[in-house]
Scaffold this motif. Structure first.
Motif, mmCIF file in Angstrom:
data_model
loop_
_atom_site.group_PDB
_atom_site.id
_atom_site.type_symbol
_atom_site.label_atom_id
_atom_site.label_comp_id
_atom_site.label_asym_id
_atom_site.label_seq_id
_atom_site.Cartn_x
_atom_site.Cartn_y
_atom_site.Cartn_z
ATOM 1 N N LEU A 1 0.825 -1.204 0.000
ATOM 2 C CA LEU A 1 0.000 0.000 0.000
ATOM 3 C C LEU A 1 0.859 1.253 0.000
ATOM 4 O O LEU A 1 0.571 2.226 -0.714
ATOM 5 C CB LEU A 1 -0.925 -0.015 1.219
ATOM 6 N N ASP A 2 1.930 1.223 0.763
ATOM 7 C CA ASP A 2 2.836 2.372 0.816
ATOM 8 C C ASP A 2 3.464 2.635 -0.543
ATOM 9 O O ASP A 2 3.587 3.789 -0.967
ATOM 10 C CB ASP A 2 3.924 2.114 1.861
ATOM 11 N N LYS A 3 3.847 1.593 -1.261
ATOM 12 C CA LYS A 3 4.449 1.771 -2.587
ATOM 13 C C LYS A 3 3.445 2.361 -3.578
ATOM 14 O O LYS A 3 3.790 3.203 -4.405
ATOM 15 C CB LYS A 3 4.993 0.448 -3.116
ATOM 16 N N ASN B 1 -5.468 -1.190 -6.779
ATOM 17 C CA ASN B 1 -4.468 -1.928 -6.014
ATOM 18 C C ASN B 1 -4.500 -1.526 -4.544
ATOM 19 O O ASN B 1 -4.348 -2.366 -3.642
ATOM 20 C CB ASN B 1 -3.076 -1.680 -6.595
ATOM 21 N N LYS B 2 -4.699 -0.234 -4.294
ATOM 22 C CA LYS B 2 -4.821 0.211 -2.904
ATOM 23 C C LYS B 2 -6.081 -0.378 -2.264
ATOM 24 O O LYS B 2 -6.061 -0.787 -1.099
ATOM 25 C CB LYS B 2 -4.848 1.739 -2.827
ATOM 26 N N ALA B 3 -7.156 -0.432 -3.051
ATOM 27 C CA ALA B 3 -8.381 -1.049 -2.537
ATOM 28 C C ALA B 3 -8.150 -2.514 -2.185
ATOM 29 O O ALA B 3 -8.638 -3.009 -1.154
ATOM 30 C CB ALA B 3 -9.499 -0.918 -3.572
ATOM 31 N N ALA B 4 -7.398 -3.226 -3.031
ATOM 32 C CA ALA B 4 -7.116 -4.635 -2.768
ATOM 33 C C ALA B 4 -6.311 -4.797 -1.478
ATOM 34 O O ALA B 4 -6.559 -5.716 -0.687
ATOM 35 C CB ALA B 4 -6.357 -5.241 -3.943
ATOM 36 N N CYS B 5 -5.359 -3.908 -1.245
ATOM 37 C CA CYS B 5 -4.570 -3.965 -0.007
ATOM 38 C C CYS B 5 -5.468 -3.763 1.206
ATOM 39 O O CYS B 5 -5.385 -4.506 2.195
ATOM 40 C CB CYS B 5 -3.472 -2.908 -0.029
ATOM 41 N N HIS B 6 -6.321 -2.762 1.149
ATOM 42 C CA HIS B 6 -7.236 -2.516 2.265
ATOM 43 C C HIS B 6 -8.181 -3.690 2.471
ATOM 44 O O HIS B 6 -8.512 -4.043 3.608
ATOM 45 C CB HIS B 6 -8.032 -1.230 2.026
#
Length: 359
Positions: free
Chosen positions: A240-242, A273-278
Motif C-alpha cells: 500500500l505504501d508503494k 491496487n490500494k483497494a485490494a490492499c485494504h
C-alpha cells in the motif's frame, strides 16, 4: 546528568537549532523524570539555563520491531522545510555499509566518483578491499539519479530514504530479514545475511513535478511494480505504501495525460491496487477489525470509478466492501452494474446470491 523536566520540555517544544536561548525553570519543574531533585540542585531552587542547540537526531523504528531503525542527524545546513525522499522521484546519495558491531573502529574512505555510471556499474567496485575482518564491507560511494521505487538500490534503503530529508545524514540499522531478496542482487550481498549498518547522506533530490513527464510516468510504474511484488508476498501494508508513493509521481498529472494517455489507466490501477490492499487488511468485520479498511476500499474504488465509470472490477470491489459493511442497497446496485458489464463473471453471480440471502 539528567536534565530537569522543564529544560527537556523547552528543548522539545521551543528550541531552534543554532540559536541561543534562556530558560527559567520554576522549582516544581526543576525535578528529574522520576520526580526527584536533580543531583546538585538545592530543593526549591529556581534555575536559569542558557542553551544553544548545536545538533539533534531522531530515531525511528520503521516497523516497530527493530528490523529497520533509522537515525537522522540534525545539521545546520539542512532546511527545516526540506523535502523527504518519500516525496521525490530521483535522488543523489552517498552510502557506506559496515557490520553491526562495536568492536572495530570506523574507517574513513575516499568516495569514488561514479557520476554518470549506472548503479550496477557503481556497486561493482564496492567489495571489501581492506582485507578480511574489516568492519566496513561497502566503502563510501556516490550514487546519482536514483529513481526512488525503481529497485536500483536495496529495498531497506528505499524504506529508510522516506525518513531522510535533502541535505541530511542518517544511520540505518538493517536486520537480515529486510534484505533477504537483495542477497543475490549485489556483489556484496553475502554481507546482508547479518545485521548491517549503513551511513547515508542525501545530497540532492528532485521531486516528481520537476522531472520530465516521461520520467514521472516511469517512476510511478516502477513503484507500482514493486508494490505488486510486495502484495504477492502478502506484505499488504508495505505494498500500500508503494502504491501511495507511485501516486505522488502523478500528482497534477493532467499536464502529462496529453502525451501519455495511459496515465489514466495507471491511476485507475493504483486506486484498485490500494483497494485490494485494504481489502486484505480488513480482517473479520464481525470481530470489529476491518471497518475502517473496508471504508477505504469503498473510497479507492469510488476514486477509480470517477476516472473509469464502466470499470467492472471497481464496481465489484466496491460492492463487496459495501456488502461487508452492511450497506446492502448500495452493494446490490454496484454488483448488478458489474453483472451488466461482465455477464460471465461467476464471482459476481455468487455475490448477488449471497446478498439476496442477507436481505
Amino acid at each position: 546528568g539528567e536534565l530537569p523536566t522543564g529544560v527537556e520540555d523547552a528543548l522539545l517544544h521551543h528550541a531552534v537549532e543554532g540559536v541561543r536561548f534562556s530558560v527559567t525553570v520554576a522549582p516544581e519543574h526543576a525535578l528529574s523524570s522520576t520526580g526527584d531533585p536533580v543531583e546538585g540542585v538545592a530543593p526549591g531552587a529556581t534555575l536559569l539555563y542558557s542553551i544553544i542547540l548545536h545538533d539533534w537526531n531522531t530515531v525511528t523504528d520503521k516497523y516497530q520491531d527493530g528490523t529497520l531503525v533509522v537515525t537522522t542527524f540534525g545539521n545546520l545546513l539542512v532546511d527545516p522545510y526540506a523535502a523527504t525522499c518519500r516525496d521525490c522521484s530521483q535522488v543523489d546519495i552517498t552510502l557506506r555499509g559496515r557490520i553491526a558491531t562495536s568492536d572495530n573502529p570506523q574507517r574513513a574512505f575516499q568516495p569514488p566518483d561514479v557520476d554518470g555510471r549506472s548503479v550496477a556499474d557503481a556497486v561493482q567496485g564496492t567489495q571489501n578491499t581492506q582485507g578480511e575482518g574489516d568492519e566496513v564491507f561497502h566503502p563510501t560511494i556516490t550514487l546519482r539519479n536514483i529513481t526512488v521505487g525503481s529497485r536500483m538500490i536495496a529495498e531497506a534503503f528505499e524504506d529508510a530514504l522516506g525518513l531522510v530529508r535533502e541535505g541530511q545524514q542518517a544511520e540505518v540499522l538493517v536486520h537480515p530479514c529486510r534484505t533477504e531478496d537483495d542477497v543475490t542482487r549485489y556483489p556484496w550481498g553475502e554481507f546482508l545475511k547479518q545485521t548491517t549498518v549503513w551511513d547515508m547522506e542525501v545530497l540532492e533530490l528532485r521531486r516528481p513535478h520537476l522531472l520530465p513527464p516521461g520520467e514521472r510516468v516511469e517512476a510511478a510504474e516502477a513503484r507500482k511494480s514493486w508494490g505488486n511484488d510486495l502484495y504477492h508476498r502478502e506484505f499488504y501494508g508495505e505494498a500500500l505504501d508503494k502504491y501511495k508513493l507511485a501516486e505522488t509521481c502523478l500528482k497534477n498529472s493532467k499536464d502529462i495525460e496529453k502525451s501519455f494517455p495511459e496515465v489514466v489507466d495507471l491511476r485507475v490501477a493504483l486506486h484498485l491496487n490500494k483497494a485490494a490492499c485494504h481489502q486484505m487488511m480488513a480482517g473479520n468485520v464481525a470481530e470489529g477489525g476491518g471497518g475502517e479498511n473496508l471504508r477505504m476500499v469503498v473510497k479507492e474504488a469510488s476514486d477509480a470509478l470517477d476516472l473509469a465509470p464502466n470499470h467492472a472490477k471497481a464496481r465489484y470491489r466496491r460492492g463487496m466492501a459495501r456488502m461487508a459493511l452492511g450497506d446492502l442497497p448500495e452493494a446490490r446496485q454496484d454488483l448488478k452494474q458489474c453483472e451488466a458489464l461482465d455477464s460471465g463473471n461467476r464471482a459476481v453471480k455468487i455475490a448477488l446470491l449471497k446478498l439476496e440471502r442477507k436481505q
